[in-house]
Design a protein around this motif. Structure first.
Motif, PDB file in Angstrom:
ATOM      1  N   ASP C 398      -4.110  -2.773   9.354  1.00  0.00           N
ATOM      2  CA  ASP C 398      -2.921  -3.412   8.784  1.00  0.00           C
ATOM      3  C   ASP C 398      -3.253  -4.088   7.478  1.00  0.00           C
ATOM      4  O   ASP C 398      -2.449  -4.119   6.549  1.00  0.00           O
ATOM      5  N   LEU C 399      -4.497  -4.571   7.386  1.00  0.00           N
ATOM      6  CA  LEU C 399      -4.883  -5.199   6.133  1.00  0.00           C
ATOM      7  C   LEU C 399      -4.802  -4.169   4.993  1.00  0.00           C
ATOM      8  O   LEU C 399      -4.188  -4.406   3.958  1.00  0.00           O
ATOM      9  N   ILE C 400      -5.387  -2.997   5.269  1.00  0.00           N
ATOM     10  CA  ILE C 400      -5.354  -1.951   4.235  1.00  0.00           C
ATOM     11  C   ILE C 400      -3.912  -1.613   3.898  1.00  0.00           C
ATOM     12  O   ILE C 400      -3.491  -1.590   2.731  1.00  0.00           O
ATOM     13  N   ILE C 401      -3.103  -1.402   4.947  1.00  0.00           N
ATOM     14  CA  ILE C 401      -1.717  -1.012   4.716  1.00  0.00           C
ATOM     15  C   ILE C 401      -1.025  -2.064   3.854  1.00  0.00           C
ATOM     16  O   ILE C 401      -0.355  -1.762   2.866  1.00  0.00           O
ATOM     17  N   ALA C 402      -1.307  -3.319   4.184  1.00  0.00           N
ATOM     18  CA  ALA C 402      -0.658  -4.390   3.432  1.00  0.00           C
ATOM     19  C   ALA C 402      -0.995  -4.269   1.958  1.00  0.00           C
ATOM     20  O   ALA C 402      -0.112  -4.229   1.090  1.00  0.00           O
ATOM     21  N   TRP C 403      -2.276  -4.145   1.698  1.00  0.00           N
ATOM     22  CA  TRP C 403      -2.662  -4.043   0.285  1.00  0.00           C
ATOM     23  C   TRP C 403      -2.043  -2.816  -0.352  1.00  0.00           C
ATOM     24  O   TRP C 403      -1.549  -2.857  -1.477  1.00  0.00           O
ATOM     25  N   ALA C 404      -2.043  -1.720   0.393  1.00  0.00           N
ATOM     26  CA  ALA C 404      -1.511  -0.475  -0.175  1.00  0.00           C
ATOM     27  C   ALA C 404      -0.041  -0.673  -0.529  1.00  0.00           C
ATOM     28  O   ALA C 404       0.409  -0.332  -1.620  1.00  0.00           O
ATOM     29  N   VAL C 405       0.697  -1.262   0.398  1.00  0.00           N
ATOM     30  CA  VAL C 405       2.128  -1.460   0.139  1.00  0.00           C
ATOM     31  C   VAL C 405       2.311  -2.307  -1.118  1.00  0.00           C
ATOM     32  O   VAL C 405       3.169  -2.043  -1.953  1.00  0.00           O
ATOM     33  N   VAL C 406       1.406  -3.281  -1.282  1.00  0.00           N
ATOM     34  CA  VAL C 406       1.559  -4.146  -2.446  1.00  0.00           C
ATOM     35  C   VAL C 406       1.235  -3.377  -3.721  1.00  0.00           C
ATOM     36  O   VAL C 406       1.985  -3.374  -4.687  1.00  0.00           O
ATOM     37  N   ARG C 407       0.114  -2.661  -3.676  1.00  0.00           N
ATOM     38  CA  ARG C 407      -0.363  -2.048  -4.920  1.00  0.00           C
ATOM     39  C   ARG C 407       0.326  -0.717  -5.205  1.00  0.00           C
ATOM     40  O   ARG C 407       0.707  -0.432  -6.324  1.00  0.00           O
ATOM     41  N   HIS C 408       0.398   0.127  -4.171  1.00  0.00           N
ATOM     42  CA  HIS C 408       0.986   1.453  -4.362  1.00  0.00           C
ATOM     43  C   HIS C 408       2.124   1.636  -3.363  1.00  0.00           C
ATOM     44  O   HIS C 408       1.918   2.248  -2.310  1.00  0.00           O
ATOM     45  N   PRO C 409       3.281   1.091  -3.674  1.00  0.00           N
ATOM     46  CA  PRO C 409       4.339   1.068  -2.629  1.00  0.00           C
ATOM     47  C   PRO C 409       4.517   2.408  -1.941  1.00  0.00           C
ATOM     48  O   PRO C 409       4.455   2.488  -0.713  1.00  0.00           O
ATOM     49  N   PHE C 410       4.627   3.485  -2.706  1.00  0.00           N
ATOM     50  CA  PHE C 410       4.922   4.772  -2.052  1.00  0.00           C
ATOM     51  C   PHE C 410       3.831   5.115  -1.064  1.00  0.00           C
ATOM     52  O   PHE C 410       4.069   5.320   0.121  1.00  0.00           O
ATOM     53  N   LEU C 411       2.591   5.117  -1.546  1.00  0.00           N
ATOM     54  CA  LEU C 411       1.474   5.448  -0.654  1.00  0.00           C
ATOM     55  C   LEU C 411       1.434   4.471   0.504  1.00  0.00           C
ATOM     56  O   LEU C 411       1.173   4.820   1.652  1.00  0.00           O
ATOM     57  N   GLY C 412       1.729   3.224   0.183  1.00  0.00           N
ATOM     58  CA  GLY C 412       1.717   2.209   1.242  1.00  0.00           C
ATOM     59  C   GLY C 412       2.645   2.593   2.371  1.00  0.00           C
ATOM     60  O   GLY C 412       2.243   2.684   3.526  1.00  0.00           O
ATOM     61  N   TRP C 413       3.899   2.896   2.042  1.00  0.00           N
ATOM     62  CA  TRP C 413       4.868   3.211   3.097  1.00  0.00           C
ATOM     63  C   TRP C 413       4.487   4.513   3.773  1.00  0.00           C
ATOM     64  O   TRP C 413       4.663   4.677   4.986  1.00  0.00           O
ATOM     65  N   LEU C 414       3.877   5.422   3.007  1.00  0.00           N
ATOM     66  CA  LEU C 414       3.383   6.652   3.629  1.00  0.00           C
ATOM     67  C   LEU C 414       2.353   6.292   4.702  1.00  0.00           C
ATOM     68  O   LEU C 414       2.416   6.766   5.850  1.00  0.00           O
ATOM     69  N   SER C 415       1.479   5.358   4.375  1.00  0.00           N
ATOM     70  CA  SER C 415       0.446   4.993   5.352  1.00  0.00           C
ATOM     71  C   SER C 415       1.094   4.260   6.523  1.00  0.00           C
ATOM     72  O   SER C 415       0.643   4.381   7.663  1.00  0.00           O
ATOM     73  N   VAL C 416       2.170   3.543   6.253  1.00  0.00           N
ATOM     74  CA  VAL C 416       2.877   2.903   7.377  1.00  0.00           C
ATOM     75  C   VAL C 416       3.362   3.978   8.335  1.00  0.00           C
ATOM     76  O   VAL C 416       3.119   3.936   9.552  1.00  0.00           O
ATOM     77  N   ALA C 417       3.988   4.998   7.760  1.00  0.00           N
ATOM     78  CA  ALA C 417       4.468   6.086   8.610  1.00  0.00           C
ATOM     79  C   ALA C 417       3.313   6.674   9.388  1.00  0.00           C
ATOM     80  O   ALA C 417       3.395   6.958  10.592  1.00  0.00           O
ATOM     81  N   THR C 418       2.185   6.839   8.686  1.00  0.00           N
ATOM     82  CA  THR C 418       1.014   7.412   9.337  1.00  0.00           C
ATOM     83  C   THR C 418       0.630   6.599  10.567  1.00  0.00           C
ATOM     84  O   THR C 418       0.242   7.144  11.600  1.00  0.00           O
ATOM     85  N   ALA C 419       0.767   5.279  10.464  1.00  0.00           N
ATOM     86  CA  ALA C 419       0.416   4.432  11.607  1.00  0.00           C
ATOM     87  C   ALA C 419       1.207   4.868  12.831  1.00  0.00           C
ATOM     88  O   ALA C 419       0.649   5.057  13.921  1.00  0.00           O
ATOM     89  N   GLY C 420       2.514   5.124  12.624  1.00  0.00           N
ATOM     90  CA  GLY C 420       3.307   5.574  13.766  1.00  0.00           C
ATOM     91  C   GLY C 420       2.783   6.877  14.306  1.00  0.00           C
ATOM     92  O   GLY C 420       2.531   7.027  15.513  1.00  0.00           O
ATOM     93  N   LEU C 421       2.524   7.849  13.422  1.00  0.00           N
ATOM     94  CA  LEU C 421       1.999   9.148  13.846  1.00  0.00           C
ATOM     95  C   LEU C 421       0.720   8.938  14.654  1.00  0.00           C
ATOM     96  O   LEU C 421       0.516   9.546  15.700  1.00  0.00           O
ATOM     97  N   THR C 422      -0.129   8.031  14.148  1.00  0.00           N
ATOM     98  CA  THR C 422      -1.411   7.802  14.823  1.00  0.00           C
ATOM     99  C   THR C 422      -1.167   7.432  16.283  1.00  0.00           C
ATOM    100  O   THR C 422      -1.716   8.030  17.211  1.00  0.00           O
ATOM    101  N   ALA C 423      -0.321   6.455  16.447  1.00  0.00           N
ATOM    102  CA  ALA C 423      -0.034   6.027  17.827  1.00  0.00           C
ATOM    103  C   ALA C 423       0.446   7.218  18.647  1.00  0.00           C
ATOM    104  O   ALA C 423      -0.025   7.469  19.759  1.00  0.00           O
ATOM    105  N   PHE C 424       1.290   8.020  18.029  1.00  0.00           N
ATOM    106  CA  PHE C 424       1.877   9.145  18.770  1.00  0.00           C
ATOM    107  C   PHE C 424       0.801  10.121  19.215  1.00  0.00           C
ATOM    108  O   PHE C 424       0.598  10.385  20.393  1.00  0.00           O
ATOM    109  N   TYR C 425       0.038  10.605  18.251  1.00  0.00           N
ATOM    110  CA  TYR C 425      -0.888  11.685  18.664  1.00  0.00           C
ATOM    111  C   TYR C 425      -2.010  11.142  19.524  1.00  0.00           C
ATOM    112  O   TYR C 425      -2.506  11.821  20.401  1.00  0.00           O
ATOM    113  N   THR C 426      -2.397   9.864  19.293  1.00  0.00           N
ATOM    114  CA  THR C 426      -3.469   9.334  20.132  1.00  0.00           C
ATOM    115  C   THR C 426      -3.036   9.332  21.592  1.00  0.00           C
ATOM    116  O   THR C 426      -3.737   9.819  22.488  1.00  0.00           O
ATOM    117  N   PHE C 427      -1.839   8.812  21.818  1.00  0.00           N
ATOM    118  CA  PHE C 427      -1.436   8.707  23.230  1.00  0.00           C
ATOM    119  C   PHE C 427      -1.004  10.039  23.782  1.00  0.00           C
ATOM    120  O   PHE C 427      -1.111  10.281  24.987  1.00  0.00           O
TER     121      PHE C 427
END
Lengths: 106, 481, 602, 167, 501
Positions: C398-427
């Motif tokens: 989340d720390l990385i995501i936070a910084w990403a959202v601040v610095r590179h909004p688009f990539l940041g939100w992309l990584s946010v989405a990725t977080a959801g995917l991560t949870a999905f495929y892991t489980f």
């Protein structure tokens, strides 16, 4: 009075005739005669030169005539040996025709 | 130390010849080979004599000059004659087969004697400094060669070769004489010295006449040294002639031709415009000879014929040297190359004769597997072929090196380029022999190769010389003029 | 024991072990295992000890290549916070995995070869960690590639394994190509290779020409792209799963693949001087983390799923490097990721052993009861990976995501989405493997793994859960939270985590087979196929054309034609030699005339 | 007068020379060879080279031609059997000869003193036999010896080559 | 000075060995003894060299005038670079002889030829006089012809012909170049002594030498299989028996580049720089073009042959850049490549001797029946593709650094945006660096196809690598590793060479 050129041209003509004999005839004997003609043509011009360019003593260059003498001798020797070879050849192959001598080629 | 007049040499040689004739005539029943041994011995004596002669620097007074070039080539002629006699002994059986004669050894005597007279002719050529002299000596050599080439009367090949050599040789004689005539006519001189003296005063207008004469003389000498396009007799004659005669032709008469060539063109090089034309002509001759000799040699399958082509090729290299006369090194290069050529060619023939005798033919394929059948001979042949091809550590390489060095000094770059190609071709056809000896298996029924001790010694000496001089040429270079 | 000597011991013990195993290993299995584990343990102990010591004033360094003043390449170590942390991580996990391997490889052949490879890998990895200059790092960089090649190709009889190892090495070489060029660029401009000199003032040279620096940095970054399997060079990592599972967990999850990130952290000041280069890094990282997550959602091979998740997580780290003001942010995630991803792989390994080397999740199911311990460990790892609140992954990611959202909004939100995917495929993985019904004979008779494999699981499960807590984090890192994070961010992350898990549950709670089929994802976005096509048609095709040309054009022109011409010339010339005297006389005469013309008429 | 004689002899010589080449039968070729040699000899005489002229007649008309005729008879070749004339050979030969003659003409006309007439000799009636002999045995002694050897070699050669049975 | 140089021993030992063999002593034993003795002597020599003061000139010099009028003398001498090459020659010779399998026919000539080749290489490296430098190299020509022609495999005759004629041609061009080098010297001071020539060059007394350099480049280029004159090499190496390939690819082929570094670099530097673009194009051809040709080879021996051609490109690059780093790198690569390619050819020979075929399609899975073989091959292969830890990596590295340093990239701004441009050397360096990837591709493919994958039943009974070969190859690999870990061993030798005048 005939000039040097006259003699030179005649000897040249004779030389050419001899050459023609070598180039055109196919009988080794005749070719040989042609060669003799060439030698003699040379002799003619030698003598002509010696006569037309006399030395300081006002005499013809006799060195040339000596050379002619040698040439005649050599020619005779050559004829002797040559004819001997031709005879031997004829004995072996029954021919004096150049076109029959082509086993050695390529 | 006591000095002898140079003239004595030829006289002695002739005497040796006459003595041999006498012996041949009077001791009919003796083994003719002893004649050859006698000849070898006598010529060796003469060879020894040559070291008691003080050469005087070339001054073309009169007919006869014994400068050190002439002396060197006298030795050269003697050596090649001796080696020829050695070969003749090895080759005698074949000669006997091909001449009509009931008794064994019939007609061998003259076969051993004639080279001696030829030798005298060669030696005279070596010191001839007058056109008359040149003519006479040359004719002596030529006519004696007519006889030797055609010697084996029952072999049509030998006769055919003899006839070809006769006709073409006589033709070249005709041109020689005519050329001499014109040179005499323009200069009024027959002596080379005289020619070089009056050459300066020859009017511009008659220079073309002079060139005409020189050209015809060049033709005749080109015929002697087998320069293209006057070389056509070479392969046929070499193939047909008795092998010792072939060797003698390819070394002795070629060498004499070259020494005469060098002597003859020397005075004319003094005149610039003649010199340029002459050098150009020589370059073209050299180029043609190189190309013809090397390229045409590649498809050959008969070793004797191949050696014929190779002698044309080497004439080409020698002509490259002659064409570079401008540079001081050229003369030495040519002489050294001739020396190398003597060694390697005679070595090749010394191997060829016994092998051909055993195999009954002198095709390259008759050498198959020689590397295992007879190591020594194969090694000797290997050395000679490598030297002919011009591989380092053989005398042949040093020779080529000098030649091309001279040519590059004179900036004959085109000629050098041609030489580059032809050297590569040379590798091809010389290696063909090595290939036959080492790659190919020996035929099952290959007869053993017997070699007489004399031949063995000669071959060993030549091979050793090729390598030693090839590695350390210094002593030889010191005796060169 | 001085702090300047210890690193050298840490570095060279594994090499010694590897050499020792090479000679004696084939005679005794325990000996080879013992050597390897011993070296790792020594390294581990020393690293922890070193970690507690203050940085040494000066560090030993030996000249390796020294050519006058033109070029000096020393072999030296840097001991600073960064390297010490990395040392700890590497050696600790290595020790655990080595131990685990005893159990996992018990039945396998090539035992000593395996441990020799592991030891060699440890040596090379430590070399990267300790390197104090680019060239030394590059050297060990390549050596790591080598050891990875050896270990992936362990089952060399399997074509797939052989190909995978080859591919891994070559793809890494492609990355190293850029890396080496980058080094050359930097060196050519500054004349030094030392990190120290470069980071402190050495880069001042570039003030005149930032564009050049950018190019250099991007080239260096290629090294990371290769080693850390960023797109487009990520293809080798999933294939590397052909290696033994412990290898996958150690090399291809925890440590080696992180080397790229470590390198970026090491040269962070240089990167910072070239903002455009950082943007490139950010984009590569962001796209990688999203794309890999997409691919992960549709894989069936248990290890491949984890492999793609690794790629995705590495994408996070790279993104973090590019967006956070300090490399510690990424290093923090590297740290936590090392534990939970290693844990996950070891669990997967234990499952695979239990399943007699069956790796397809759709042949498993209901393993919960058969191997409960593994199940628990797996869940712990899964939670951490998918960033379940208050697990290690949660903090670091989340720390990385936070910084990403601040610095590179688009990539940041992309990584946010990725977080959801991560949870999905892991489980998806967890449910499919452990719940539902056994779908295969092996699944029915699966058994729990031996203790020697379970102990490491335990040892890893703990840090996987807690390693992210601030008090631990403070020990190792000095991270900073970005100001004014969009207040939506954290709620969104919680939502996405639970959403993902819920979706996974609904879909895979007890599914006999995968209910959804998305070929595009299942086929890894067709990137591998693209590569195969290019290698097959462009590279090999072109090469075939060239070799044809070499045989039939170059050779023809340079050799055949000239020789044939010469031969033909000879053949033709022979026909002048027709054996007829008259012809000869004619040639003779022609020669005479030609010569005369040459002399007279010119 | 001299010119007339010159033309007479030279045409005689050249015509018979042509005869050598163009007669089909060797015998007539040989005969015309002799005739042209005789013409040549007389040309020598017009050049005041009496000795050479005589030698020419003796050696050629005497020895050589006898030899030729003897051989022709011995080998019994009356007429060369007809073979198809090789046009190529004739054309080639023609070209070569033409080229040669052209070169020759070019040279002769280029001579500065080509058209000078015979210079008068210091003392005409001098017998040139003495002169030639003088030169031969005084200056040209060495070549003379060589010729001797040459003749010896030639003799050996002829014996070796033409004897039926060598012993 | 003119005392007998110890280098003479190095040359004479193999020649005498060959002589003994030809007169009938036990071929293999004699050859082994001779080569081992040579190796020993060389090591002693190198050791004593390091002990000597003033390592910037030649040592062990002895001279015997041969053709004084042309300044040709049999001059031996060695400095650091020559010693490195001599070490290489001695090592590879010993390895080759050890690996060689005595043929059933004509064993004497087989070993004698090997020794002759070795003697040729050693003599060339030990000569200061260019004339003998050239002659010694030629000494190897005929032995190669015999080795390939008699004991070769595949289409051996064609290969032998092509290689021999081609090398003969090339060396003749070289000879012309050397003569040219002689002729551009001022009249009266002309010599073939390299030291003197370098002196003249430094004094600026040489005439324009561009054409000479082109001749030298062409001649040496053909000998080193510079693109596009390379086609003889793969064929020859593919059909040559292993020891011959080892010696030729490992030692003799280095002669050309050694000559360029020795002669062209110090004597004609401006010509070198003048034609550097031409050379760069050709060497990139070596690396990329030949590299990809190598990738698509279907047989191990051909692949190795092409790879050896390709690697020459790096060395040419090092030479072309002509600065201390790059030339040092080139010299190191001469050594490194010699060892690695020798090891590889030795192994491929062993393999051919076992399987009778080197066609990748038929091989596979050999790591199972012969692990040690696989291990050694792996070492050799990775050494060849320049993996760190092997000396080859050091060489490539130095070459890259040296050729890239050619001028710090031009900083500047063009129409507003900052730009930089690379000079041709740097572009070539980038291509060469890509070559590293290519070599990884073909080497690993070969390794994978031979040793990995399932094992065909017909290969079940493969024997492990034989004892002598094992020893020899291990020795080569150890040397590569030691010099790779401690490159200074090599570098201080090379740095002391007299080429840095």
């Amino acid at each position: 009075m005939p000039t040097l050129a006259h003699y030179l041209l005649v000897s040249g003509g004779l030389f050419s005739i001899g050459l023609a004999g070598v180039l055109l005839r196919r009988n080794i004997l005749i070719i040989f005669m042609g060669l003799e003609l060439m030698l003699n043509a040379a002799n003619l011009s030698l003598v002509a030169f010696s006569r037309f360019h006399p030395g300081h003593d006002g005499l013809p260059g006799y060195n040339a005539q000596v050379l002619v003498f040698f040439i005649i001798t050599v020619a005779a020797a050559e004829v002797a040996v040559g004819l001997a070879i031709i005879v031997a050849l004829f004995r072996a192959k029954q021919t004096t025709h150049v076109e029959d001598l082509d086993t050695l080629k390529f | 130390m006591v000095m002898i007049s140079a003239l004595a040499l030829e006289i002695c040689v002739v005497c040796v010849g006459i003595l041999l004739l006498m012996a041949d005539a009077f001791y009919v029943h003796a083994d003719k080979r002893s004649l050859a041994y006698g000849g070898i011995f006598g010529l060796l004596m003469v060879f020894a004599m040559t070291f008691f002669i003080r050469p005087v620097p070339a001054d073309y007074t009169g007919f006869y000059t014994n400068d050190d070039l002439g002396l060197l080539f006298k030795r050269f002629a003697l050596l090649s004659t001796i080696l020829t006699l050695v070969l003749s002994v090895e080759y005698a059986p074949t000669v006997e087969r091909f001449i009509p004669g009931s008794k064994p050894g019939a007609g061998l005597g003259e076969f051993f004697v004639l080279p001696v007279f030829t030798c005298a002719g060669l030696m005279w050529m070596a010191s001839a400094s007058d056109f008359v002299m040149i003519f006479c000596a040359l004719e002596l050599v030529t006519i004696s060669f007519y006889i030797q080439v055609a010697y084996m009367r029952k072999s049509t090949a030998s006769l055919e070769a003899g006839t070809k050599y006769l006709i073409l040789g006589a033709l070249s004689t005709g041109f020689l004489v005519y050329g001499i005539t014109w040179i005499f006519g323009m200069t009024g001189q027959t002596g080379l010295r005289g020619v070089s003296m009056v050459l300066g005063f020859v009017p511009q207008a008659s220079q073309s006449a002079l060139l005409f004469g020189i050209g015809l003389v060049l033709v005749a000498l080109g015929f002697k040294v087998a320069a293209a396009p006057f070389q056509f007799w070479v392969p046929d004659v070499y193939q047909g002639a008795p092998t010792p005669v072939t060797a003698f032709l390819s070394v002795g008469s070629k060498a004499a031709g070259f020494v005469v060539l060098m002597r003859v063109i020397e005075p004319f090089l003094a005149v610039p415009e003649i010199e340029t034309k002459l050098v150009a002509a020589l370059q073209i001759l050299a180029g043609l000879t190189l190309v013809y000799g090397n390229l045409a040699a590649m498809p050959q399958t008969n070793l004797k014929r191949l050696l014929g082509y190779s002698s044309i090729a080497h004439a080409g290299y020698l002509l490259v040297g002659v064409a570079s006369v401008g540079s001081p090194a050229a003369g030495r290069a040519v002489v050294f190359y001739l020396l190398a050529y003597l060694l390697m060619t005679f070595l090749a023939f010394l191997v060829l004769v016994p092998v051909a005798k055993a195999a009954g033919g002198d095709d390259i394929s008759d050498f198959n597997g020689l590397g295992r059948r007879s190591r020594g001979l194969a090694l000797a042949m290997l050395i000679s072929m490598l030297s002919l091809a011009g591989l380092p550590f053989t005398v042949g390489f040093i020779g080529k090196f000098f030649i091309f060095e001279a040519a590059m000094r004179e900036q004959h770059y085109l000629l050098v380029a041609v030489g580059l190609v032809t050297v590569a071709c040379g590798f091809y056809y010389y290696l063909k022999v090595i290939r036959a000896m080492y790659w190919q298996p020996a035929p099952a029924d290959a007869p053993p190769v017997v070699v007489s001790p004399l031949t063995r010694i000669a071959a060993a000496v030549l091979a050793a010389l090729i390598l030693i001089v090839g590695i350390f040429p210094k002593p030889v270079l010191q005796i060169l003029p | 024991m001085s702090t300047s000597v210890a690193p050298w011991i840490i570095l060279f013990t594994p090499l010694a072990a590897a050499v020792g195993i090479l000679f004696v290993g084939r005679y005794s299995k325990p000996l080879s295992a013992g050597l390897a584990i011993g070296s790792a343990a020594i390294g581990c102990a020393l690293s922890w000890w070193l970690f507690c010591q203050p940085d040494p004033a000066e560090s030993l360094s030996f000249p390796w290549i020294q050519i006058g003043t033109d070029l000096q390449i020393p072999i030296g170590v840097t001991i600073d916070h960064l390297s010490k942390v990395m040392l700890v991580v590497v050696t600790t996990i290595a020790t655990l995995v080595f131990t685990y391997s005893i159990g996992y490889m018990k039945a396998e052949e090539g035992y000593w070869r395996y441990f020799a490879g592991l030891a060699l890998f440890l040596f090379s990895m430590l070399g990267i960690v300790l390197a104090d200059n680019f060239m030394m790092m590059f050297i060990f960089w390549e050596l790591v590639g080598l050891s990875s090649y050896i270990l992936i190709g362990h089952y060399f009889k399997r074509d797939s394994a052989a190909d995978a190892s080859k591919q891994a090495f070559i793809v890494n070489r492609v990355g190293d190509f850029g890396f080496l060029l980058g080094i050359l660029f930097l060196w050519a401009a500054t004349g030094t290779l030392m990190f120290g000199e470069l980071t402190t003032g050495g880069i001042a040279v570039f003030a005149a020409n930032p564009f050049y620096l950018t190019v250099a940095c991007v080239l260096v970054f290629c090294g990371t792209v290769g080693k850390s399997a960023q797109m487009p060079l990520h293809v080798w990592l999933p294939n590397s799963m052909e290696g033994p599972t412990p290898v996958s967990s150690l090399l291809h999850a925890a440590t080696m693949v992180a080397a790229g990130v470590y390198m970026l952290a090491r040269i962070f000041p240089i990167l910072a001087a070239a903002p455009p280069a950082l943007d490139v890094v950010a984009w590569v990282g962001g796209i990688t983390c999203f794309g890999a997550a997409l691919m992960a959602t549709q894989q069936d091979d248990i290890k491949r799923i984890l492999a793609y998740s690794t790629i995705s997580q590495l994408g996070y780290m790279v993104l973090g490097i590019a967006s956070a003001p300090t490399p510690d942010v990424s290093m923090f995630h590297l740290f936590t990721h090392a534990f939970f991803k290693c844990l996950l792989f070891l669990c997967a390994g234990s499952v695979i052993v239990g399943m007699h080397h069956e790796q397809n999740i759709w042949k498993m199911g209901a393993l919960k009861n058969k191997m409960p311990f593994t199940f628990l460990a797996m869940v712990a790892g899964a939670l951490a990976l998918s960033g379940c609140p208050f697990t290690s992954g949660y903090f670091s990611k989340d720390l990385i995501i936070a910084w990403a959202v601040v610095r590179h909004p688009f990539l940041g939100w992309l990584s946010v989405a990725t977080a959801g995917l991560t949870a999905f495929y892991t489980f998806r993985l967890v449910f499919a493997v452990f719940l539902g019904k056994p779908r295969d004979e092996h699944a029915k008779h699966a058994t729990e793994s031996p203790a020697v494999m379970l102990v490491p699981l335990a040892c890893l499960a703990l840090p996987a859960l807690v390693a992210g807590f601030p008090f631990i984090e403070k020990i190792f890192f000095h991270v900073a939270d970005p100001e004014e994070v969009p207040f939506l961010l954290h709620p969104a992350l919680y939502a996405l985590f639970f959403g993902g898990v819920a979706l996974a549950w609904t879909l895979y709670g007890n599914a006999a087979k995968d209910p959804v089929r998305i070929p595009f994802f299942a086929n890894r976005l067709y990137i591998d196929d693209l590569y195969d096509w290019m290698v097959k048609h462009i590279q090999d095709g072109g090469a075939a054309v060239l070799s044809w040309a070499d045989r039939w054009i170059v050779d023809l022109l340079v050799v055949q034609v000239p020789s044939k011409i010469a031969w033909a010339g000879g053949f033709v010339l022979r026909f002048l030699q027709i054996g007829n005297i008259q012809a000869y006389a004619f040639f003779f005469g022609a020669g005479v005339v030609g010569l005369l013309y040459l002399l007279i008429f010119r | 007068m001299q010119l007339a004689l010159f033309w007479l002899f030279s045409i005689f010589t050249l015509l018979f020379g042509l005869g050598v080449v163009f007669f089909r039968s060797p015998v007539s070729s040989a005969m015309s060879l002799v005739m042209s040699f005789v013409g040549l000899a007389s040309l020598f005489v017009t050049l005041d080279a009496f000795f050479i002229g005589v030698v020419q007649v003796l050696v050629y008309a005497g020895a050589v031609m006898v030899l030729f005729l003897f051989i022709i008879m011995l080998l019994d070749l009356r007429t060369e059997e007809r073979r198809p004339v090789k046009l190529a050979a004739w054309a080639g030969g023609g070209i070569v000869i033409g080229g040669f003659i052209a070169a020759l003409l070019r040279v002769v006309v280029s001579l500065p003193d080509a058209w000078q007439t015979k210079p008068v000799l210091a003392n005409p009636g001098l017998n040139d036999v003495a002169q030639v002999g003088f030169a031969l045995f005084r200056n040209f002694n060495l070549p003379f010896q060589i010729i001797g050897v040459l003749l010896l070699v030639a003799t050996i050669g002829v014996v070796v080559l033409s004897r039926r049975e060598l012993k | 000075m003119s005392a007998i140089s110890p280098l003479l021993v190095l040359i004479l030992v193999p020649i005498l060995g060959a002589a003994f063999i030809l007169v009938g002593s036990n071929a293999r034993a004699t050859a082994l003894v001779a080569s081992a003795a040579n190796l020993f002597f060389t090591l002693v020599l190198a050791a004593s060299y390091l002990g000597r003061p003033g390592t910037d000139h030649y040592h062990f010099v002895s001279t015997v005038p041969v053709i004084p009028s042309m300044g040709i003398a049999f001059t031996l001498g060695a400095d650091g670079l020559s010693l490195v090459m001599l070490l290489l020659a001695a090592l590879v010779t010993s390895a080759a002889v050890a690996v060689a399998r005595t043929p059933d026919k004509n064993a004497a000539w087989f070993y004698a030829s090997l020794l002759f080749i070795s003697a040729g290489g050693i003599g060339a490296f030990a000569s200061i006089d260019l004339f003998f430098f050239y002659m010694f190299h030629e000494l190897a020509l005929i032995p190669t012809f015999l080795l390939i022609g008699i004991w070769g495999s595949g289409d051996r005759q064609a290969a032998a012909w092509k290689a021999t004629i081609y090398l003969a041609l090339g060396s003749f061009v070289l000879l012309l170049g050397l003569i040219g080098l002689y002729l551009i010297q001022p009249e009266g001071m002309r010599t073939y002594d390299l030291r003197a020539i370098v002196g003249l060059a430094d004094a600026g007394l040489l005439a324009d030498g561009n054409w000479v350099y082109l001749l030298l480049l062409a001649g040496f280029g053909i000998l080193v299989s510079l693109f596009p004159f390379h086609t003889w090499a793969p064929q020859a190496y593919a059909s040559a028996p292993a020891p011959a390939a080892m010696l030729h690819a490992g030692v003799l082929k280095k002669f050309g580049l050694y000559g360029l570094i020795r002669i062209a670099a110090p004597v004609l530097p401006e010509a070198v720089t003048r034609y550097s673009n031409l050379l760069l194009v050709l060497l990139v051809g070596n690396i990329l073009y030949v590299g990809y040709v190598t990738v698509s080879q279907r047989k191990l021996d051909w692949m190795l042959g092409y790879s050896s051609v390709m690697h020459m490109g790096y060395i040419f690059l090092g030479f072309a850049a002509l600065n201390v780093l790059s030339v040092t790198g080139a010299s190191v690569m001469l050594f490194a490549h010699g060892l690695s390619i020798a090891a590889l050819f030795a192994l491929s020979g062993e393999l051919r001797e076992r399987t009778g075929t080197l066609d990748f399609a038929e091989l596979g899975g050999f790591a199972k029946p012969m692990p040690a073989f696989g291990l050694l091959f792996g070492f050799a292969a990775f050494a060849a593709i320049g993996l760190p830890g092997f000396v080859g990596f050091v060489g490539e590295l130095l070459v890259f650094f040296g050729s890239f340093v050619g001028g710090v990239p031009l900083m500047g701004s063009m129409d507003g945006k900052e730009l930089f441009q690379l000079n041709n050397f740097q572009v070539a360096t980038i291509c060469a660096a890509w070559g590293v990837v290519i070599s990884a591709v073909y080497m690993l493919r070969a390794y994978r196809r031979i040793f990995f994958g399932p094992l065909d039943d017909r290969w079940a009974g493969l024997r492990e690598i034989s004892g002598p070969a094992r020893v020899a190859i291990v020795a080569l690999i150890v040397v590569m590793l030691v010099t790779g870990f401690f490159p200074q061993l090599l570098l201080q030798l090379i740095e002391s060479a007299s080429i840095w005048s």
